[in-house]
Design an enzyme around this catalytic site. Structure first.
Site, short mmCIF file in Angstrom:
data_model
loop_
_atom_site.label_atom_id
_atom_site.label_comp_id
_atom_site.label_asym_id
_atom_site.label_seq_id
_atom_site.Cartn_x
_atom_site.Cartn_y
_atom_site.Cartn_z
N LYS A 116 38.69 28.54 -111.55
CA LYS A 116 38.83 29.99 -111.41
C LYS A 116 40.19 30.49 -111.87
O LYS A 116 40.31 31.65 -112.27
CB LYS A 116 38.58 30.39 -109.95
CG LYS A 116 37.23 29.91 -109.37
CD LYS A 116 36.04 30.44 -110.14
CE LYS A 116 34.72 29.83 -109.68
NZ LYS A 116 33.58 30.23 -110.50
N GLY A 165 34.44 32.74 -102.27
CA GLY A 165 35.08 32.95 -100.96
C GLY A 165 35.56 31.68 -100.30
O GLY A 165 36.22 31.74 -99.26
N LYS A 201 47.19 40.02 -106.10
CA LYS A 201 47.37 41.12 -105.16
C LYS A 201 46.04 41.32 -104.45
O LYS A 201 44.98 41.20 -105.04
CB LYS A 201 47.78 42.39 -105.92
CG LYS A 201 47.95 43.59 -105.01
CD LYS A 201 49.05 44.52 -105.49
CE LYS A 201 49.34 45.59 -104.45
NZ LYS A 201 50.09 45.05 -103.29
N ARG A 292 25.27 30.69 -114.08
CA ARG A 292 23.92 30.31 -113.64
C ARG A 292 23.06 31.57 -113.48
O ARG A 292 23.59 32.68 -113.51
CB ARG A 292 24.01 29.63 -112.28
CG ARG A 292 24.63 30.55 -111.24
CD ARG A 292 24.58 30.02 -109.81
NE ARG A 292 25.00 31.02 -108.86
CZ ARG A 292 26.26 31.24 -108.47
NH1 ARG A 292 27.24 30.50 -108.96
NH2 ARG A 292 26.54 32.19 -107.59
C1 MV4 Z 1 39.41 39.33 -103.44
C2 MV4 Z 1 39.29 40.43 -102.58
C3 MV4 Z 1 40.31 41.36 -102.58
N1 MV4 Z 1 41.39 41.19 -103.40
N2 MV4 Z 1 40.48 39.22 -104.24
C4 MV4 Z 1 35.49 37.04 -101.95
C5 MV4 Z 1 34.62 36.07 -102.64
C6 MV4 Z 1 35.33 35.63 -103.84
N3 MV4 Z 1 34.50 35.83 -104.99
C7 MV4 Z 1 36.59 36.48 -103.89
N4 MV4 Z 1 36.49 37.43 -102.85
C8 MV4 Z 1 37.38 38.45 -102.74
N5 MV4 Z 1 38.47 38.38 -103.50
C9 MV4 Z 1 41.43 40.15 -104.22
N6 MV4 Z 1 42.49 40.01 -105.05
C10 MV4 Z 1 38.15 40.51 -101.79
C11 MV4 Z 1 37.19 39.53 -101.88
C12 MV4 Z 1 35.99 39.69 -101.11
C13 MV4 Z 1 35.99 39.53 -99.74
C14 MV4 Z 1 37.12 39.16 -99.06
C15 MV4 Z 1 37.11 39.03 -97.70
C16 MV4 Z 1 35.92 39.25 -96.99
C17 MV4 Z 1 34.77 39.60 -97.66
C18 MV4 Z 1 34.79 39.73 -99.04
C19 MV4 Z 1 33.64 40.08 -99.70
C20 MV4 Z 1 33.66 40.21 -101.05
C21 MV4 Z 1 34.85 40.03 -101.75
#
Ligand code: MV4
Length: 454
Positions: A116, A165, A201, A292
């Protein structure tokens, strides 16, 4: 076209792939563990091979067993579905060595996007917006602290080998950055065998908006619009819809162009998804790429009028894409993942479906491998069905989904159906106001309602 395809998966997606094969006139081979003998994917396949005991590490993840099943049955291609071996570049390479076609992107693309931190750099180099943060994996705690000071708190630490996540840490206080970096990196090393971390950030209340992209072997790459998957709990998506209520045609065009640009940067082949975080002001940032077919692909199929799984097979066989890009979504589609779970505790509730009545009627699609008297085994994810509603507009899709949930009868196990009935009448949901904080805010509204009622 292939004569015979082996499906290296189980559950509803295995059945979904068999449906696509049937329509293409392709024979199918199901593989299954001893726990899945009674699954419909075994019933409907032309041939089936038992590949091991219930734990997925001994069956669906056992590359040797899956390849032996393909060799024995003479399958010319393998479709991996989602999960299990779907993003395993090594598996795709071994198949190539065995002269068996892989229905998915090139192994080097899977590997490049599976890291990633590397995917983030590819996006930056392709001119796709990313949040302020790392250009390469973080060397040590001091470097993490310096970078966090530069971009400003709060920040989020992410494992390069994680995704979805897993291996994430939100850091709000400069005093905690060094310690959080050390523990997160150690955990990532244990969990993924790779402790590489990167930093971004942190956005407090974004939407999760992802674009479906598709490339063929002739260099054509298109996008098929977006899915809003903001409604999640513990990084499990609960509700997915297309189009997103946050996008207009202009923003869709810009985000779609960015997604295609990134896919072009890696000469992407087959189906893929580019995840973005979308801020309230309309700024969007690349997050991850999934190499996928995804669980939520049906909402795209319903608004775009395409069959993504058939297209995956066609494209893997060398045919050109059968659709163009830039299509406008037709109406609105919403999907609920119905799990055998106690929705209060989010604990799996496996067991026998003593009663099962599936809804149907205009605009309703149910993807499931289950039937009445089927026993949901405890070894895998607890999905019973995906319920998808399509309507001329969002209001009609919601009305159809509510109706279908009312007519969806399951006895014998607890399911998430009652939770979805509540979400679908929630005022914020009905106004289309969703973010990644939705479930917390929804729980608070529910608790408030209960207090007021007493
Ligand atoms: C983040 C974010 C906010 N800021 N990155 C969650 C899953 C993964 N794909 C990355 N995710 C996130 N990355 C930045 N810079 C918020 C999420 C996020 C999330 C974070 C905490 C709780 C629930 C979430 C649901 C979707 C995305």
């Amino acid at each position: 076209m292939f004569k015979k395809i082996l499906i290296a998966n189980r559950g509803e997606i295995a059945l979904r792939i068999i449906q696509a094969c049937r329509e293409l006139g392709v024979e199918t081979v199901a593989v299954h563990s001893t726990a899945d003998r009674d699954s419909l994917h075994v019933t409907y396949a032309h041939e089936d091979v038992c590949i091991g005991p219930p734990p997925s590490s001994s069956s669906y993840l056992n590359i040797g067993s899956v390849i032996a099943a393909a060799e024995i049955t003479g399958a010319e291609a393998v479709h991996p579905g989602y999960g299990f071996l779907a993003e395993n570049a090594h598996f795709a390479e071994v198949l190539a060595d065995c002269k068996i076609a892989w229905i998915g992107p090139k192994p080097e693309t899977i590997r490049a996007m599976g890291d990633k931190a590397n995917a983030r750099r590819v996006a930056m180099d392709a001119g796709v917006p990313v949040l302020p943060g790392s250009r390469q994996p973080i060397g040590d705690a001091a470097e993490a602290a310096a970078l966090a000071d530069e971009v400003g708190y709060p920040v989020i630490l992410k494992a390069a080998a994680g995704g979805g996540g897993r291996g994430m840490r939100i850091v709000r206080d400069p005093a905690e950055i060094a310690g959080q970096f050390a523990t997160a990196s150690e955990e990532a090393a244990k969990a993924f065998g790779d402790g590489s971390m990167y930093l971004e950030k942190y956005l407090a209340e974004p939407r999760h908006v992802e674009f479906q992209i598709f490339g063929d072997r002739h260099g054509t790459i298109v996008h098929l619009g977006e899915r809003d998957c903001s409604i999640q709990r513990r990084h499990q998506k609960l509700v997915e819809e297309s189009p997103s209520t946050a996008l207009d045609a202009e923003l869709r065009q810009r985000m779609g162009a960015a997604a295609v640009r990134l896919a072009e940067a890696v000469s992407y082949e087959n189906a893929g998804t580019i995840e973005f975080l979308l801020d309230r002001d309309g700024s969007f940032y690349f997050m991850e790429m999934n190499t996928r077919i995804q669980v939520e692909h049906p909402v795209t199929e319903m608004v775009m009028g395409v069959d993504l799984v058939k297209e995956q097979i066609r494209v893997a066989a060398g045919e050109p894409l059968s659709f163009g890009g830039g299509m406008a979504p037709r109406g609105h589609a919403i999907e609920c993942r119905i799990n055998a779970e106690d929705p209060e505790r989010f604990m799996p509730s496996p067991g026998r479906l003593t009663t099962l009545h599936l809804p149907g009627g205009p605009g309703i699609r149910v993807d499931t491998h289950t039937y009445q008297e089927y026993v949901i085994p405890p070894y895998y994810d607890s999905m019973v069905a995906k319920l998808i509603a399509h309507g001329r507009d969002r209001g009609e899709a919601i009305a159809r989904l509510r109706r279908a949930l009312d007519f969806f009868i399951v006895e014998g196990v607890k399911t998430t159906i009652p939770l979805y009935k509540q979400i679908l009448v929630d005022p914020a949901f009905c106004r289309g106001e969703v973010s990644t904080r939705f479930m917390e805010e929804f729980r608070a509204r529910q608790a408030g309602e209960e207090d007021a009622g007493e």
